[in-house]
Design an enzyme around this catalytic site. Structure first.
Site, short mmCIF file in Angstrom:
data_model
loop_
_atom_site.label_atom_id
_atom_site.label_comp_id
_atom_site.label_asym_id
_atom_site.label_seq_id
_atom_site.Cartn_x
_atom_site.Cartn_y
_atom_site.Cartn_z
CG HIS A 1 -12.89 -2.93 7.15
ND1 HIS A 1 -13.86 -3.94 7.24
CD2 HIS A 1 -12.36 -2.73 5.75
CE1 HIS A 1 -14.15 -3.73 6.04
NE2 HIS A 1 -13.26 -3.46 5.30
CE LYS B 1 -16.77 -4.27 -3.70
NZ LYS B 1 -15.67 -4.34 -2.34
NE ARG C 1 -8.28 -7.97 1.73
CZ ARG C 1 -9.64 -7.81 1.48
NH1 ARG C 1 -10.41 -8.32 2.31
NH2 ARG C 1 -9.95 -7.20 0.36
CB SER D 1 -16.63 -7.50 3.96
OG SER D 1 -15.91 -6.59 4.78
P1 ADP Z 1 -13.61 -1.72 -1.12
O1 ADP Z 1 -15.09 -2.17 -1.59
O2 ADP Z 1 -13.26 -0.22 -1.22
O3 ADP Z 1 -12.50 -2.44 -1.35
P2 ADP Z 1 -13.87 -2.98 1.56
O4 ADP Z 1 -14.52 -2.52 2.72
O5 ADP Z 1 -13.89 -4.19 1.08
O6 ADP Z 1 -14.12 -1.81 0.61
O7 ADP Z 1 -12.29 -2.56 1.88
C1 ADP Z 1 -11.60 -1.21 2.11
C2 ADP Z 1 -10.18 -1.31 2.22
O8 ADP Z 1 -9.76 -2.12 3.46
C3 ADP Z 1 -9.39 -2.04 1.20
O9 ADP Z 1 -8.47 -1.30 0.95
C4 ADP Z 1 -9.21 -3.31 1.69
O10 ADP Z 1 -8.22 -3.97 0.76
C5 ADP Z 1 -8.97 -2.99 3.06
N1 ADP Z 1 -9.16 -4.34 3.96
C6 ADP Z 1 -10.27 -5.02 3.87
N2 ADP Z 1 -10.21 -6.04 4.97
C7 ADP Z 1 -8.73 -6.08 5.20
C8 ADP Z 1 -7.85 -6.74 6.01
N3 ADP Z 1 -8.40 -7.90 6.47
N4 ADP Z 1 -6.70 -6.50 5.94
C9 ADP Z 1 -6.15 -5.62 5.39
N5 ADP Z 1 -6.87 -4.76 4.72
C10 ADP Z 1 -7.98 -4.99 4.56
#
Ligand code: ADP
Length: 166
Positions: free
Chosen positions: A22, A46, A98, A136
Site C-alpha cells: 500500500h 470483509k 498485483r 493484507s
Molecule cells: P480493497 O478491499 O479495496 O481491495 P485493499 O486494502 O486490499 O482494499 O487494497 C487497496 C488497493 O491496494 C487495491 O487496489 C489493491 O489491489 C491494492 N494493493 C494492495 N496490496 C498491494 C500490493 N502489494 N501491490 C499493489 N497494489 C496493492
C-alpha cells in the site's frame, strides 16, 4: 499550452492492515497528483480484523514521514465509493494491481464506476516488484500462525498484529 489544474486523486482500500505494498502505491500515486486522499473503507462485508479507527490510525502513522513532501489526507468512508470521490472533489481513483487475479474484479469496478460518473478516471499502478505480492490477507494469516511479517509491514503494524493474535 494546457492550463495546469489542481488535481486530487483518491486511493480507496480496506487497509486491514496497511502494508508496504500500500505504502509503495501511495508514494507512486502522490507523484501523479497535487493532493492524495487515502480513503479507508469501513467494509463490513470483509469483516476486518482491525476496526475502522485502528486502520485509519495505522495509515496516518505510516504516512506521517511523507507529509513534508506530499499533500495527503486520510479519511474514513462508508457508502458508495463514487459518491465519496465526488464529495472530496477528486478526479481520479487510484487502485493497485498485483497479479492477474486482481484484474477481473478491478476491471469490473472501474467499468461500473465509469458508468456512474464518466468524469472520474480509474488509474492502476503497480508496486515495486519487492512489494508486489504482499497482500493484507496473507500478512494476517502469517501473523496469526506466529510467522515473521517484518518484511511486509512497518514495525508498528507488526506490533499491532502481534497484539491481535496473542
Ligand atoms: P480493497 O478491499 O479495496 O481491495 P485493499 O486494502 O486490499 O482494499 O487494497 C487497496 C488497493 O491496494 C487495491 O487496489 C489493491 O489491489 C491494492 N494493493 C494492495 N496490496 C498491494 C500490493 N502489494 N501491490 C499493489 N497494489 C496493492
Amino acid at each position: 499550452m494546457a492550463k495546469a489544474k489542481f488535481r486530487t486523486a483518491l486511493y480507496p482500500g480496506t487497509f486491514d492492515p496497511m502494508t508496504l505494498g500500500h505504502l509503495d502505491i501511495i508514494k507512486r500515486a502522490s507523484r501523479q497528483c497535487d493532493k492524495l486522499v487515502i480513503a479507508v473503507a469501513i467494509n463490513r462485508g470483509k469483516n476486518p480484523l482491525f476496526g475502522l479507527d485502528e486502520r485509519v490510525e495505522m495509515v496516518e502513522n505510516v504516512i506521517a514521514p511523507l507529509r513534508n513532501d506530499i499533500e495527503v489526507e486520510v479519511r474514513p468512508f462508508e457508502g458508495l465509493l463514487i459518491h465519496f470521490v465526488e464529495s472530496v472533489g477528486a478526479t481520479t481513483i487510484v487502485r493497485g494491481l498485483r497479479a492477474v487475479s486482481d484484474f477481473e474484479y478491478e476491471f469490473q469496478m472501474a467499468g461500473m464506476n465509469d458508468r456512474l460518473n464518466p468524469d472520474i478516471e480509474t488509474v492502476f499502478l503497480m508496486a515495486d516488484p519487492q512489494y508486489q505480492t504482499i497482500a493484507s490477507r496473507l500478512v494476517k494469516e502469517i501473523a496469526r500462525l506466529g510467522g515473521d511479517v517484518s518484511q511486509f509491514v512497518t514495525p508498528e503494524v507488526e506490533l499491532r498484529l502481534k497484539d491481535k493474535y496473542t
